[in-house]
Scaffold this motif. Structure first.
Motif, PDB file in Angstrom:
ATOM      1  N   LEU A   1      17.558  -0.867 -15.073  1.00  0.00           N
ATOM      2  CA  LEU A   1      18.122   0.404 -14.634  1.00  0.00           C
ATOM      3  C   LEU A   1      17.860   0.684 -13.158  1.00  0.00           C
ATOM      4  CD1 LEU A   1      17.546   2.918 -17.576  1.00  0.00           C
ATOM      5  CD2 LEU A   1      19.711   2.080 -16.677  1.00  0.00           C
ATOM      6  N   GLU A   2      16.728   0.256 -12.658  1.00  0.00           N
ATOM      7  CA  GLU A   2      16.421   0.489 -11.238  1.00  0.00           C
ATOM      8  C   GLU A   2      17.440  -0.220 -10.348  1.00  0.00           C
ATOM      9  OE1 GLU A   2      14.090   2.604 -10.033  1.00  0.00           O
ATOM     10  OE2 GLU A   2      13.842   3.114 -12.150  1.00  0.00           O
ATOM     11  N   ALA A   3      17.903  -1.353 -10.783  1.00  0.00           N
ATOM     12  CA  ALA A   3      18.846  -2.130  -9.977  1.00  0.00           C
ATOM     13  C   ALA A   3      20.289  -1.659 -10.136  1.00  0.00           C
ATOM     14  CB  ALA A   3      18.752  -3.607 -10.352  1.00  0.00           C
ATOM     15  N   TYR A   4      20.662  -1.197 -11.334  1.00  0.00           N
ATOM     16  CA  TYR A   4      22.073  -0.955 -11.616  1.00  0.00           C
ATOM     17  C   TYR A   4      22.477   0.500 -11.870  1.00  0.00           C
ATOM     18  CZ  TYR A   4      22.367  -6.001 -12.127  1.00  0.00           C
ATOM     19  OH  TYR A   4      22.330  -7.343 -11.904  1.00  0.00           O
ATOM     20  N   ARG A   5      21.541   1.385 -12.081  1.00  0.00           N
ATOM     21  CA  ARG A   5      21.910   2.772 -12.412  1.00  0.00           C
ATOM     22  C   ARG A   5      22.676   3.410 -11.255  1.00  0.00           C
ATOM     23  NH1 ARG A   5      18.766   6.973 -15.581  1.00  0.00           N
ATOM     24  NH2 ARG A   5      17.100   5.452 -15.452  1.00  0.00           N
TER      25      ARG A   5
ATOM     26  N   MET B   1      25.559   4.256 -15.721  1.00  0.00           N
ATOM     27  CA  MET B   1      24.855   5.492 -15.979  1.00  0.00           C
ATOM     28  C   MET B   1      24.391   5.509 -17.435  1.00  0.00           C
ATOM     29  SD  MET B   1      27.236   8.244 -13.953  1.00  0.00           S
ATOM     30  CE  MET B   1      26.086   9.571 -14.110  1.00  0.00           C
ATOM     31  N   THR B   2      23.472   6.407 -17.720  1.00  0.00           N
ATOM     32  CA  THR B   2      23.020   6.561 -19.101  1.00  0.00           C
ATOM     33  C   THR B   2      23.746   7.742 -19.738  1.00  0.00           C
ATOM     34  OG1 THR B   2      21.215   8.074 -18.557  1.00  0.00           O
ATOM     35  CG2 THR B   2      20.719   5.698 -18.496  1.00  0.00           C
ATOM     36  N   TYR B   3      23.729   7.782 -21.060  1.00  0.00           N
ATOM     37  CA  TYR B   3      24.363   8.886 -21.783  1.00  0.00           C
ATOM     38  C   TYR B   3      23.736  10.218 -21.366  1.00  0.00           C
ATOM     39  CZ  TYR B   3      26.072   5.128 -24.788  1.00  0.00           C
ATOM     40  OH  TYR B   3      26.659   3.995 -25.258  1.00  0.00           O
ATOM     41  N   GLY B   4      22.409  10.259 -21.275  1.00  0.00           N
ATOM     42  CA  GLY B   4      21.710  11.477 -20.896  1.00  0.00           C
ATOM     43  C   GLY B   4      22.012  11.907 -19.473  1.00  0.00           C
ATOM     44  N   GLN B   5      22.140  10.954 -18.593  1.00  0.00           N
ATOM     45  CA  GLN B   5      22.456  11.240 -17.201  1.00  0.00           C
ATOM     46  C   GLN B   5      23.830  11.916 -17.098  1.00  0.00           C
ATOM     47  OE1 GLN B   5      22.538   7.601 -14.968  1.00  0.00           O
ATOM     48  NE2 GLN B   5      22.458   8.620 -12.987  1.00  0.00           N
ATOM     49  N   ILE B   6      24.794  11.413 -17.837  1.00  0.00           N
ATOM     50  CA  ILE B   6      26.127  12.016 -17.831  1.00  0.00           C
ATOM     51  C   ILE B   6      26.071  13.418 -18.423  1.00  0.00           C
ATOM     52  CG2 ILE B   6      28.460  11.865 -18.793  1.00  0.00           C
ATOM     53  CD1 ILE B   6      28.131   8.782 -18.557  1.00  0.00           C
ATOM     54  N   GLY B   7      25.346  13.577 -19.528  1.00  0.00           N
ATOM     55  CA  GLY B   7      25.191  14.900 -20.134  1.00  0.00           C
ATOM     56  C   GLY B   7      24.587  15.891 -19.161  1.00  0.00           C
ATOM     57  N   GLN B   8      23.559  15.465 -18.456  1.00  0.00           N
ATOM     58  CA  GLN B   8      22.902  16.339 -17.488  1.00  0.00           C
ATOM     59  C   GLN B   8      23.853  16.727 -16.361  1.00  0.00           C
ATOM     60  OE1 GLN B   8      19.281  14.721 -15.886  1.00  0.00           O
ATOM     61  NE2 GLN B   8      18.590  16.710 -15.178  1.00  0.00           N
ATOM     62  N   LEU B   9      24.601  15.778 -15.835  1.00  0.00           N
ATOM     63  CA  LEU B   9      25.561  16.075 -14.775  1.00  0.00           C
ATOM     64  C   LEU B   9      26.680  16.996 -15.253  1.00  0.00           C
ATOM     65  CD1 LEU B   9      25.785  12.596 -13.052  1.00  0.00           C
ATOM     66  CD2 LEU B   9      24.869  14.693 -12.060  1.00  0.00           C
ATOM     67  N   ALA B  10      26.962  16.951 -16.566  1.00  0.00           N
ATOM     68  CA  ALA B  10      27.992  17.817 -17.145  1.00  0.00           C
ATOM     69  C   ALA B  10      27.444  19.200 -17.485  1.00  0.00           C
ATOM     70  CB  ALA B  10      28.585  17.164 -18.387  1.00  0.00           C
ATOM     71  N   GLY B  11      26.142  19.413 -17.263  1.00  0.00           N
ATOM     72  CA  GLY B  11      25.560  20.724 -17.508  1.00  0.00           C
ATOM     73  C   GLY B  11      24.821  20.865 -18.814  1.00  0.00           C
ATOM     74  N   SER B  12      24.643  19.770 -19.524  1.00  0.00           N
ATOM     75  CA  SER B  12      23.929  19.801 -20.792  1.00  0.00           C
ATOM     76  C   SER B  12      22.803  18.767 -20.752  1.00  0.00           C
ATOM     77  CB  SER B  12      24.882  19.506 -21.953  1.00  0.00           C
ATOM     78  OG  SER B  12      24.194  19.528 -23.178  1.00  0.00           O
TER      79      SER B  12
ATOM     80  N   ILE C   1      26.925  -7.649 -13.693  1.00  0.00           N
ATOM     81  CA  ILE C   1      25.662  -7.133 -14.219  1.00  0.00           C
ATOM     82  C   ILE C   1      24.902  -8.273 -14.877  1.00  0.00           C
ATOM     83  CG2 ILE C   1      24.580  -5.493 -15.819  1.00  0.00           C
ATOM     84  CD1 ILE C   1      26.095  -4.177 -13.453  1.00  0.00           C
ATOM     85  N   THR C   2      23.613  -8.383 -14.585  1.00  0.00           N
ATOM     86  CA  THR C   2      22.756  -9.407 -15.166  1.00  0.00           C
ATOM     87  C   THR C   2      21.818  -8.749 -16.163  1.00  0.00           C
ATOM     88  OG1 THR C   2      22.679 -10.281 -12.913  1.00  0.00           O
ATOM     89  CG2 THR C   2      21.420 -11.436 -14.545  1.00  0.00           C
ATOM     90  N   PHE C   3      21.609  -9.367 -17.283  1.00  0.00           N
ATOM     91  CA  PHE C   3      20.740  -8.830 -18.323  1.00  0.00           C
ATOM     92  C   PHE C   3      19.352  -9.446 -18.218  1.00  0.00           C
ATOM     93  CE2 PHE C   3      24.790  -7.485 -19.664  1.00  0.00           C
ATOM     94  CZ  PHE C   3      24.591  -6.394 -20.486  1.00  0.00           C
ATOM     95  N   THR C   4      18.320  -8.595 -18.404  1.00  0.00           N
ATOM     96  CA  THR C   4      16.939  -9.069 -18.334  1.00  0.00           C
ATOM     97  C   THR C   4      16.519  -9.729 -19.632  1.00  0.00           C
ATOM     98  OG1 THR C   4      16.122  -6.889 -19.002  1.00  0.00           O
ATOM     99  CG2 THR C   4      16.247  -7.335 -16.642  1.00  0.00           C
ATOM    100  N   ASN C   5      17.095  -9.302 -20.720  1.00  0.00           N
ATOM    101  CA  ASN C   5      16.937  -9.979 -22.006  1.00  0.00           C
ATOM    102  C   ASN C   5      18.222  -9.772 -22.785  1.00  0.00           C
ATOM    103  OD1 ASN C   5      16.758  -7.562 -23.540  1.00  0.00           O
ATOM    104  ND2 ASN C   5      14.566  -7.441 -23.214  1.00  0.00           N
TER     105      ASN C   5
END
Length: 85
Positions: free
Chosen positions: A74-78, A1-12, A64-68
């Motif tokens: 993110l589309e594959a792993y989020r 997940m991303t930091y923003g995604q977690i914040g949004q799910l937490a209500g912020s 997890i595989t890195f593209t660079n």
């Protein structure tokens, strides 16, 4: 997940920085899976020497595989917990 995604799910919707602070200050004590959180570009956001490489190694050990150098697809792993409800 991303930091923003977690914040949004937490209500912020703009709580990404708060998520960074919480993970930084509480991960060790509470055994949080901090290494699974990345920025909205799919990049490892940690800039501290050695920490980014440590996070990358931990993610790679989970398949997890890195593209660079420090970026994942993110589309594959989020994770989308809202879709699992």
């Amino acid at each position: 997940m991303t930091y923003g995604q977690i914040g949004q799910l937490a209500g912020s919707a703009r709580g990404a920085r708060q998520v960074v602070r919480i993970l930084h200050s509480s991960s060790k004590k509470h055994h949080l899976p901090w290494h699974r959180v990345i920025n909205s570009k799919g990049e490892i956001g940690i800039k501290a020497e050695g920490a980014a490489e440590h996070q990358k190694i931990m993610l790679e050990s989970e398949g997890i595989t890195f593209t660079n150098r420090n970026t994942i697809d993110l589309e594959a792993y989020r994770h989308h917990p809202e879709l699992n409800e």
